[in-house]
Design an enzyme around this catalytic site. Sequence first.
Site, mmCIF file in Angstrom:
data_model
loop_
_atom_site.group_PDB
_atom_site.id
_atom_site.type_symbol
_atom_site.label_atom_id
_atom_site.label_comp_id
_atom_site.label_asym_id
_atom_site.label_seq_id
_atom_site.Cartn_x
_atom_site.Cartn_y
_atom_site.Cartn_z
ATOM 1 N N LYS A 51 39.725 44.450 41.747
ATOM 2 C CA LYS A 51 39.735 45.883 41.467
ATOM 3 C C LYS A 51 40.165 46.739 42.663
ATOM 4 O O LYS A 51 40.617 47.872 42.486
ATOM 5 C CB LYS A 51 38.352 46.326 40.991
ATOM 6 C CG LYS A 51 37.950 45.789 39.622
ATOM 7 C CD LYS A 51 38.699 46.485 38.512
ATOM 8 C CE LYS A 51 38.109 46.152 37.142
ATOM 9 N NZ LYS A 51 38.760 46.921 36.058
ATOM 10 N N SER A 303 38.759 36.616 38.659
ATOM 11 C CA SER A 303 38.765 38.072 38.830
ATOM 12 C C SER A 303 37.756 38.571 39.847
ATOM 13 O O SER A 303 37.970 39.625 40.467
ATOM 14 C CB SER A 303 38.532 38.764 37.484
ATOM 15 O OG SER A 303 37.328 38.304 36.899
#
Length: 330
Positions: A51, A303
């Site tokens: 992110k 992720s």
Amino acid sequence: MLKFADVKKAQERIGAYIRHTPLLRLEALDEFAGFEVYLKPENMQITGSFKLRGASNKLLSLSEEERKRGVVAASSGNHAQGVAAAAARLGVDALIVMPEDVTALKLAGTQAWGAKVVLHGLLSSEREARMKELADQTNRVIVHPYADELVKAGQGTAALEVLQDEPAITALVAPLGGGGLISGLATAAKGLNPDVIMVGIEPAGAARYSKSRASGKPLTIETTFTIADGTRGNYASPVNFPLIEERVDVLTSVDDDLLPAAMYAYAKLAKLVVEPSGALPLAALLAGKLNFLKGKKVCLVISGGNLSFSQYAGWLAAGEMIFDSTTNIN
């Protein structure tokens, strides 16, 4: 719709602000998988997830006037930390809406970067509605977690790194939550090599894109349940749905039962701490959902690795029994 050139510009813009994470080989899984297994460990990113890429690209693109207004975002945790870190580095005030059941580690990580946090609701739609209210009230710039073109372009830089490090990669398998990550990855990968196979993995308890693809339109689902909190949204983004339909070749889902086994496998075989959302691609491999990739060079995108370590201990214990009883991998 997001363009390859947007991702290339993002890579140039954020290079000094993010970590070029390594491309790792995990040979121990090759025989079981039937293909060469590579890993893109974004859990090794500065904030513990991919992110930071999108958040940095968005904030670096703001004008001086916008930076002075501050930013507001909504997140279950990883986007929150990405925005908070990017904001702290650029001297921008950040306000983050997080769920009431937020993981303590992700909350602490967000606050450690100096962001203000508002706890609201449990669903992604509830958080985003509150984010928009706060933006209207405070005149802050919204940094949307997955429906912002600059954010998606930043996320796509991970795929550029994968294919720059190993151009022979023939498939990328990534977790699918709001759709920002896979939108960026697919745009970047297909831009470099149109033949790369893009695969998105959702938790079965929140498989809104798989259901939307079956119905031919973006859907909202009534209930969601998954330990993969980073992918626990309840609707398919109308912004991302057309791009995913065009550029993501395969969508599938896996039950939560296999996520601990995948987390254990990462810890045992790769010495990596991976959160449930990041374990979705490997869980799909263990479930036999990636058998159509046999003979290829496949990159599993991890992720993130931000999670409660008390929960992690329990998941590892459960995962060890599942993994060892269903595979012959030592």
